[in-house]
Design a protein around this motif. Sequence first.
Motif, PDB file in Angstrom:
ATOM      1  N   ARG A 157     -10.311   0.927   0.866  1.00  0.00           N
ATOM      2  CA  ARG A 157     -10.666   0.456   2.207  1.00  0.00           C
ATOM      3  C   ARG A 157      -9.423   0.223   3.067  1.00  0.00           C
ATOM      4  O   ARG A 157      -9.382   0.582   4.235  1.00  0.00           O
ATOM      5  CB  ARG A 157     -11.498  -0.814   2.096  1.00  0.00           C
ATOM      6  CG  ARG A 157     -12.532  -0.895   3.194  1.00  0.00           C
ATOM      7  CD  ARG A 157     -13.619  -1.870   2.889  1.00  0.00           C
ATOM      8  NE  ARG A 157     -13.121  -3.211   3.179  1.00  0.00           N
ATOM      9  CZ  ARG A 157     -13.590  -4.314   2.643  1.00  0.00           C
ATOM     10  NH1 ARG A 157     -14.550  -4.266   1.787  1.00  0.00           N
ATOM     11  NH2 ARG A 157     -13.098  -5.478   2.945  1.00  0.00           N
ATOM     12  N   GLU A 158      -8.400  -0.362   2.464  1.00  0.00           N
ATOM     13  CA  GLU A 158      -7.147  -0.582   3.195  1.00  0.00           C
ATOM     14  C   GLU A 158      -6.500   0.745   3.567  1.00  0.00           C
ATOM     15  O   GLU A 158      -5.930   0.892   4.641  1.00  0.00           O
ATOM     16  CB  GLU A 158      -6.180  -1.421   2.358  1.00  0.00           C
ATOM     17  CG  GLU A 158      -6.560  -2.868   2.250  1.00  0.00           C
ATOM     18  CD  GLU A 158      -6.388  -3.599   3.559  1.00  0.00           C
ATOM     19  OE1 GLU A 158      -5.422  -3.325   4.292  1.00  0.00           O
ATOM     20  OE2 GLU A 158      -7.247  -4.448   3.848  1.00  0.00           O
ATOM     21  N   TRP A 159      -6.548   1.722   2.658  1.00  0.00           N
ATOM     22  CA  TRP A 159      -5.931   3.015   2.912  1.00  0.00           C
ATOM     23  C   TRP A 159      -6.611   3.719   4.079  1.00  0.00           C
ATOM     24  O   TRP A 159      -5.966   4.333   4.915  1.00  0.00           O
ATOM     25  CB  TRP A 159      -6.004   3.879   1.660  1.00  0.00           C
ATOM     26  CG  TRP A 159      -5.517   5.271   1.886  1.00  0.00           C
ATOM     27  CD1 TRP A 159      -6.277   6.371   2.057  1.00  0.00           C
ATOM     28  CD2 TRP A 159      -4.161   5.695   2.001  1.00  0.00           C
ATOM     29  NE1 TRP A 159      -5.471   7.468   2.249  1.00  0.00           N
ATOM     30  CE2 TRP A 159      -4.170   7.077   2.228  1.00  0.00           C
ATOM     31  CE3 TRP A 159      -2.946   5.043   1.930  1.00  0.00           C
ATOM     32  CZ2 TRP A 159      -3.009   7.808   2.380  1.00  0.00           C
ATOM     33  CZ3 TRP A 159      -1.793   5.779   2.071  1.00  0.00           C
ATOM     34  CH2 TRP A 159      -1.842   7.143   2.295  1.00  0.00           C
ATOM     35  N   ASN A 160      -7.941   3.641   4.134  1.00  0.00           N
ATOM     36  CA  ASN A 160      -8.668   4.299   5.215  1.00  0.00           C
ATOM     37  C   ASN A 160      -8.409   3.658   6.572  1.00  0.00           C
ATOM     38  O   ASN A 160      -8.469   4.330   7.593  1.00  0.00           O
ATOM     39  CB  ASN A 160     -10.176   4.308   4.926  1.00  0.00           C
ATOM     40  CG  ASN A 160     -10.531   5.265   3.815  1.00  0.00           C
ATOM     41  OD1 ASN A 160      -9.807   6.215   3.564  1.00  0.00           O
ATOM     42  ND2 ASN A 160     -11.626   5.009   3.141  1.00  0.00           N
ATOM     43  N   SER A 161      -8.132   2.364   6.605  1.00  0.00           N
ATOM     44  CA  SER A 161      -7.913   1.690   7.881  1.00  0.00           C
ATOM     45  C   SER A 161      -6.437   1.672   8.283  1.00  0.00           C
ATOM     46  O   SER A 161      -6.098   1.190   9.358  1.00  0.00           O
ATOM     47  CB  SER A 161      -8.435   0.252   7.801  1.00  0.00           C
ATOM     48  OG  SER A 161      -7.652  -0.500   6.884  1.00  0.00           O
ATOM     49  N   MET A 162      -5.560   2.206   7.445  1.00  0.00           N
ATOM     50  CA  MET A 162      -4.127   2.129   7.695  1.00  0.00           C
ATOM     51  C   MET A 162      -3.636   3.305   8.541  1.00  0.00           C
ATOM     52  O   MET A 162      -4.150   4.415   8.434  1.00  0.00           O
ATOM     53  CB  MET A 162      -3.390   2.135   6.359  1.00  0.00           C
ATOM     54  CG  MET A 162      -2.005   1.575   6.405  1.00  0.00           C
ATOM     55  SD  MET A 162      -1.362   1.372   4.742  1.00  0.00           S
ATOM     56  CE  MET A 162      -0.840   3.030   4.389  1.00  0.00           C
ATOM     57  N   GLU A 163      -2.656   3.049   9.380  1.00  0.00           N
ATOM     58  CA  GLU A 163      -2.018   4.117  10.149  1.00  0.00           C
ATOM     59  C   GLU A 163      -0.886   4.725   9.331  1.00  0.00           C
ATOM     60  O   GLU A 163      -0.437   4.150   8.348  1.00  0.00           O
ATOM     61  CB  GLU A 163      -1.461   3.547  11.446  1.00  0.00           C
ATOM     62  CG  GLU A 163      -2.522   3.064  12.407  1.00  0.00           C
ATOM     63  CD  GLU A 163      -1.914   2.543  13.703  1.00  0.00           C
ATOM     64  OE1 GLU A 163      -0.710   2.758  13.925  1.00  0.00           O
ATOM     65  OE2 GLU A 163      -2.649   1.922  14.466  1.00  0.00           O
TER      66      GLU A 163
END
Length: 142
Positions: free
Chosen positions: A75-81
């Motif tokens: 989830r963090e990876w998908n929301s990260m730039e």
Amino acid sequence: MAGLFLFALADFVAITQIMVYVGGVLILMIFAFMLSNKELLKDLQQISGSLFSFPSWQSLTLALAFFGVMVLGIREWNSMELPQWMLNNIQSGDVIAPTDNNIQQLGIKFMTQYVLPFEVISIFLLMALIGAAHLSRKEERA
């Protein structure tokens, strides 16, 4: 480490990393089990409440915790730039193209600049095998 190489778009190095180190660890484990003292392994199997004999509720809790960490990471990876260094390389056009010949450059780097780290790792593996052989020797009883 292989994940870092994948992030740097070095697929060949990532796969090589996995193959070499997984193979090395498996061979080391095989030697450790072959050369280990069988009486010591019997003692470890009889110890109750240790790491080797988890009750089912503890195993389930541990598996759920790992699953939660994995879901959180995705989830963090998908929301990260993208990191700034990647954005700078994309803007400057300094990216790896699928048609680039990276394997030749890797071979040159491995045999020139990175020879010492690979030799040091081979010495460490040799020391581990010698240590396993030393631990497996039968001691004389007094």
